[in-house]
Design a protein around this motif. Structure first.
Motif, PDB file in Angstrom:
ATOM      1  N   ARG A  22       0.827  -1.207   0.000  1.00 31.23           N
ATOM      2  CA  ARG A  22       0.000   0.000   0.000  1.00 31.23           C
ATOM      3  C   ARG A  22       0.862   1.257   0.000  1.00 31.23           C
ATOM      4  O   ARG A  22       0.522   2.246  -0.648  1.00 31.23           O
ATOM      5  N   GLU A  25       1.922   1.725  -3.555  1.00 27.94           N
ATOM      6  CA  GLU A  25       0.817   2.240  -4.374  1.00 27.94           C
ATOM      7  C   GLU A  25       0.605   3.730  -4.141  1.00 27.94           C
ATOM      8  O   GLU A  25       0.392   4.503  -5.087  1.00 27.94           O
ATOM      9  N   ARG A  26       0.659   4.155  -2.888  1.00 26.02           N
ATOM     10  CA  ARG A  26       0.463   5.572  -2.580  1.00 26.02           C
ATOM     11  C   ARG A  26       1.606   6.427  -3.114  1.00 26.02           C
ATOM     12  O   ARG A  26       1.394   7.546  -3.592  1.00 26.02           O
ATOM     13  N   GLU A  29       1.031   6.733  -6.752  1.00 25.18           N
ATOM     14  CA  GLU A  29      -0.061   7.678  -6.976  1.00 25.18           C
ATOM     15  C   GLU A  29       0.440   9.118  -6.876  1.00 25.18           C
ATOM     16  O   GLU A  29      -0.053  10.008  -7.575  1.00 25.18           O
ATOM     17  N   TYR A  64      -1.100   3.557 -12.193  1.00 27.66           N
ATOM     18  CA  TYR A  64      -0.684   4.908 -11.823  1.00 27.66           C
ATOM     19  C   TYR A  64       0.162   5.604 -12.894  1.00 27.66           C
ATOM     20  O   TYR A  64       0.555   6.761 -12.697  1.00 27.66           O
ATOM     21  N   ASP A 243      -3.619   1.840   4.627  1.00 28.74           N
ATOM     22  CA  ASP A 243      -3.634   3.225   4.176  1.00 28.74           C
ATOM     23  C   ASP A 243      -3.266   4.197   5.298  1.00 28.74           C
ATOM     24  O   ASP A 243      -2.718   5.270   5.041  1.00 28.74           O
ATOM     25  N   ALA A 246       0.396   4.207   5.002  1.00 27.76           N
ATOM     26  CA  ALA A 246       0.881   4.696   3.705  1.00 27.76           C
ATOM     27  C   ALA A 246       0.769   6.212   3.591  1.00 27.76           C
ATOM     28  O   ALA A 246       1.660   6.867   3.027  1.00 27.76           O
ATOM     29  N   ARG A 247      -0.316   6.787   4.101  1.00 30.91           N
ATOM     30  CA  ARG A 247      -0.475   8.243   4.009  1.00 30.91           C
ATOM     31  C   ARG A 247       0.650   8.971   4.726  1.00 30.91           C
ATOM     32  O   ARG A 247       1.156   9.990   4.250  1.00 30.91           O
ATOM     33  N   VAL A 250       3.959   8.732   2.689  1.00 29.99           N
ATOM     34  CA  VAL A 250       4.004   9.676   1.567  1.00 29.99           C
ATOM     35  C   VAL A 250       4.281  11.083   2.076  1.00 29.99           C
ATOM     36  O   VAL A 250       5.071  11.834   1.499  1.00 29.99           O
TER      37      VAL A 250
END
Length: 276
Positions: A22, A25-26, A29, A64, A243, A246-247, A250
């Motif tokens: 995840r 992926e973030r 993104e 992405y 998530d 992950a947030r 990032v």
């Protein structure tokens, strides 16, 4: 999401599944070109998260619109870490961001047995070595592999992944997973030491400490979905999601994390409130 990390290249270890996937992926993104990393091509099948690391890389690239490659290796071995890092540089050019998400306490299903491998007073030395290699040594070796180039450019971000098991002895650390608690506690301290080494080079280094996170692997381990709150608990006492981790990863790798280094961030819904 804004492409605030457009043009950056990230290597996320342990990213074929779970929290690491995840995070990858973030980051994709947010615009990062990615290196997806697993111990081998098919390890993710055990938790039902895909068929191969190559397939994960293909899916992320398609979803992405970034470059994404797969690298596989046993990252507790120096030569394997070097090989993976060189493949990433050869394919993508450099490594701007390293997220060390490889690890876990269930090493080889407790070295191919169904029972835990002991508490702090009664432990199996082979399991201790395996868990420390899998969690601490992988982190240290991967960090060491990327630091020279980051220093040379005066630019880079490093994020390690710890665990609330390494933040106290009253829960996991006091049970049958002492080796995991020790290894993750060492990851937290290693992160601080590396941050001190790199602060004058302009390279922030931080650690994210997940609480109880709902992933396919934890659902298998605990026998069911772990999202809904237990009756009587507050909304912040439910099990978190990948998530949630992950947030923050990032953010730390982006503009917001430019002046943050040497910190250990618990993401656990307030489960642990002690200062360390």
């Amino acid at each position: 999401m804004d492409k605030e990390l457009q043009g950056r290249i990230a290597w996320v270890t342990g990213s074929s599944r779970g929290i690491g996937r995840r995070i990858a992926e973030r980051l994709a993104e947010a615009g990062c070109d990615m290196a997806i990393s697993g111990r081998n091509q098919t390890n993710l099948r055990s938790s039902g998260e895909g068929t191969s690391v190559d397939d994960v890389a293909t899916e992320i690239a398609r979803e992405y619109g970034v470059r994404c490659i797969a690298v596989c290796g046993e990252l507790s071995r120096e030569e394997e870490v070097s090989r993976c890092a060189e493949k990433i540089r050869a394919s993508l050019g450099k490594i701007d961001i390293l997220v060390c998400a490889a690890g876990g306490g269930n090493v080889g299903v407790a070295l191919r047995t169904e029972s835990p491998k002991g508490n702090a007073a009664t432990f199996d030395t082979s399991f201790v070595h395996a868990v420390i290699d899998h969690n601490l040594l992988t982190t240290m070796l991967c960090c060491r592999a990327v630091v020279p180039d980051m220093r040379g450019r005066g630019d880079g971000r490093i994020v390690t992944i710890g665990s609330i098991a390494g933040c106290g002895g009253n829960k996991t650390g006091g049970g049958d997973f002492a080796a995991y608690s020790v290894a993750k506690s060492a990851v937290h301290q290693y992160t601080r030491l590396l941050a001190a080494n790199l602060r004058h080079d302009g390279i922030p280094v931080n650690c994210i400490v997940p609480g109880n996170i709902n992933t396919p692997s934890t659902r298998i381990r605990f026998g069911g979905d772990r999202v809904e709150p237990t009756p009587g608990l507050s909304r912040l006492e439910h099990v978190g999601t990948p998530d949630d981790i992950a947030r923050l990863a990032v953010f730390l790798c982006g503009p917001g994390g430019a002046y943050i280094s040497g910190q250990v961030f618990r993401v656990d819904g307030g489960e642990q409130l002690s200062p360390c």
